[in-house]
Design an enzyme around this catalytic site. Sequence first.
Site, mmCIF file in Angstrom:
data_model
loop_
_atom_site.group_PDB
_atom_site.id
_atom_site.type_symbol
_atom_site.label_atom_id
_atom_site.label_comp_id
_atom_site.label_asym_id
_atom_site.label_seq_id
_atom_site.Cartn_x
_atom_site.Cartn_y
_atom_site.Cartn_z
ATOM 1 N N ARG A 12 18.119 41.693 31.854
ATOM 2 C CA ARG A 12 17.707 42.292 33.123
ATOM 3 C C ARG A 12 18.874 43.095 33.721
ATOM 4 O O ARG A 12 20.019 42.963 33.276
ATOM 5 C CB ARG A 12 17.309 41.191 34.116
ATOM 6 C CG ARG A 12 16.147 40.364 33.626
ATOM 7 C CD ARG A 12 15.669 39.337 34.650
ATOM 8 N NE ARG A 12 16.536 38.165 34.722
ATOM 9 C CZ ARG A 12 17.253 37.815 35.777
ATOM 10 N NH1 ARG A 12 17.208 38.525 36.865
ATOM 11 N NH2 ARG A 12 18.018 36.738 35.745
ATOM 12 N N TYR A 153 31.408 33.054 45.148
ATOM 13 C CA TYR A 153 31.127 34.215 44.284
ATOM 14 C C TYR A 153 32.334 35.159 44.273
ATOM 15 O O TYR A 153 32.779 35.603 43.203
ATOM 16 C CB TYR A 153 29.872 34.932 44.790
ATOM 17 C CG TYR A 153 29.477 36.153 43.987
ATOM 18 C CD1 TYR A 153 28.852 36.026 42.750
ATOM 19 C CD2 TYR A 153 29.726 37.441 44.467
ATOM 20 C CE1 TYR A 153 28.480 37.147 42.008
ATOM 21 C CE2 TYR A 153 29.357 38.560 43.737
ATOM 22 C CZ TYR A 153 28.735 38.409 42.513
ATOM 23 O OH TYR A 153 28.373 39.529 41.788
ATOM 24 N N ALA A 155 35.459 34.472 44.887
ATOM 25 C CA ALA A 155 36.577 33.846 44.165
ATOM 26 C C ALA A 155 36.357 33.936 42.655
ATOM 27 O O ALA A 155 37.298 34.198 41.891
ATOM 28 C CB ALA A 155 36.728 32.392 44.597
HETATM 29 P P1 NAP Z 1 20.541 40.076 37.441
HETATM 30 O O1 NAP Z 1 19.582 41.204 37.477
HETATM 31 O O2 NAP Z 1 20.286 38.850 38.264
HETATM 32 O O3 NAP Z 1 20.750 39.660 35.903
HETATM 33 C C1 NAP Z 1 21.627 38.621 35.577
HETATM 34 C C2 NAP Z 1 21.710 38.506 34.075
HETATM 35 O O4 NAP Z 1 22.645 37.453 33.767
HETATM 36 C C3 NAP Z 1 20.366 38.130 33.449
HETATM 37 O O5 NAP Z 1 20.167 38.912 32.296
HETATM 38 C C4 NAP Z 1 20.555 36.659 33.095
HETATM 39 O O6 NAP Z 1 19.860 36.288 31.908
HETATM 40 C C5 NAP Z 1 22.044 36.602 32.809
HETATM 41 N N1 NAP Z 1 22.560 35.236 32.882
HETATM 42 C C6 NAP Z 1 22.664 34.430 33.974
HETATM 43 N N2 NAP Z 1 23.151 33.232 33.621
HETATM 44 C C7 NAP Z 1 23.366 33.282 32.280
HETATM 45 C C8 NAP Z 1 23.874 32.364 31.329
HETATM 46 N N3 NAP Z 1 24.253 31.134 31.696
HETATM 47 N N4 NAP Z 1 23.980 32.758 30.042
HETATM 48 C C9 NAP Z 1 23.602 34.006 29.654
HETATM 49 N N5 NAP Z 1 23.108 34.920 30.513
HETATM 50 C C10 NAP Z 1 22.990 34.559 31.806
HETATM 51 O O7 NAP Z 1 22.008 40.534 37.868
HETATM 52 P P2 NAP Z 1 22.729 41.968 37.890
HETATM 53 O O8 NAP Z 1 22.701 42.455 39.271
HETATM 54 O O9 NAP Z 1 22.286 42.815 36.773
HETATM 55 O O10 NAP Z 1 24.235 41.464 37.624
HETATM 56 C C11 NAP Z 1 24.934 41.692 36.421
HETATM 57 C C12 NAP Z 1 26.406 41.466 36.688
HETATM 58 O O11 NAP Z 1 26.843 42.376 37.705
HETATM 59 C C13 NAP Z 1 26.734 40.064 37.215
HETATM 60 O O12 NAP Z 1 27.948 39.632 36.660
HETATM 61 C C14 NAP Z 1 26.870 40.278 38.712
HETATM 62 O O13 NAP Z 1 27.696 39.314 39.315
HETATM 63 C C15 NAP Z 1 27.497 41.664 38.736
HETATM 64 N N6 NAP Z 1 27.328 42.374 40.004
HETATM 65 C C16 NAP Z 1 26.082 42.670 40.484
HETATM 66 C C17 NAP Z 1 25.985 43.353 41.705
HETATM 67 C C18 NAP Z 1 24.661 43.719 42.314
HETATM 68 O O14 NAP Z 1 24.642 44.159 43.476
HETATM 69 N N7 NAP Z 1 23.545 43.592 41.636
HETATM 70 C C19 NAP Z 1 27.140 43.714 42.400
HETATM 71 C C20 NAP Z 1 28.378 43.388 41.870
HETATM 72 C C21 NAP Z 1 28.466 42.730 40.657
HETATM 73 P P3 NAP Z 1 18.485 35.430 31.880
HETATM 74 O O15 NAP Z 1 17.575 36.024 32.925
HETATM 75 O O16 NAP Z 1 18.013 35.659 30.474
HETATM 76 O O17 NAP Z 1 18.808 34.002 32.149
#
Ligand code: NAP
Length: 245
Positions: A12, A153, A155
């Site tokens: 995702r 988060y 940290a």
């Molecule tokens: P997201 O749409 O919630 O997707 C999170 C992804 O992480 C999913 O594919 C999920 O897989 C996977 N995941 C979670 N726990 C896992 C585990 N234990 N093992 C393997 N996969 C796992 O989040 P996103 O917004 O794309 O975020 C991606 C990255 O960007 C993250 O590190 C987040 O902290 C960072 N980030 C996001 C934002 C934002 O505003 N969206 C801002 C700054 C940084 P499953 O669904 O298959 O479990």
Amino acid sequence: MSKIAVVTGASRGIGRQTAALLAKQGYFVAVNYNKSEAEAASLVREIKAFGGHAFSVRADVTDMNEVNIMTDKVHSVFGSVDLLVNNAGVALPQSLFSDCTEEERDRVFGVNVYGAMNCAKAVLPDMIHKKSGCIINVSSVWGITGGSCEVVYSASKAAVIGFTKALAKELAPSDIRVNCVAPGVIDTDMNAHLSREDMNVLSEEIPLGRTGTPEEVAELICFLASDNAKYITGQTVSADGGMIM
Ligand code: NAP
């Protein structure tokens, strides 16, 4: 020869767009997921539909044993890993630090920090042997500035930046680059709990006047993975519409 990439949390959001873009650029991509099997499978179908190469592989990145099994599988299907994108991450609902439980703290650090370390540990022996490779970690603007009601988060994402810098120094003699991206507010499931009104308020605080898309973060990750960035290591680069200057 095609390069081989593993993108964690590629079912995702940012990871999904990154895996798709890497595949368009010719990488053979291992699409890691934990719970979203159907989404991972649909991405693999999308990639194959445009002639790309991908397969999906389940592993909970917090579990070193599962990560090792995933890495062995990538090795047997595609070969040794050239690029690891440590994207898998979790956030907590906004709350005061004093209300955050130890279980929540451990879960966030387990995925965001130890997950990235586990995956790096699994791919590094081959990269060091080849004396080439690239690791990109996904942090957050909150890892740079700290966010109120996002203490754990923030940290964890600051730890990802420290991990990036130290690992980059350790691996530079092996010609392995390690960089980090720090997204701002990106439209993914992670922010799905925010109302349209909340998103509008956030957008007003962003100099470019809008939240970002997962594709825009994927573009940055792919740039850092490319030879255009071959003299860049140990850096944290933001994709945040100017939130941090
Ligand atoms: P997201 O749409 O919630 O997707 C999170 C992804 O992480 C999913 O594919 C999920 O897989 C996977 N995941 C979670 N726990 C896992 C585990 N234990 N093992 C393997 N996969 C796992 O989040 P996103 O917004 O794309 O975020 C991606 C990255 O960007 C993250 O590190 C987040 O902290 C960072 N980030 C996001 C934002 C934002 O505003 N969206 C801002 C700054 C940084 P499953 O669904 O298959 O479990």
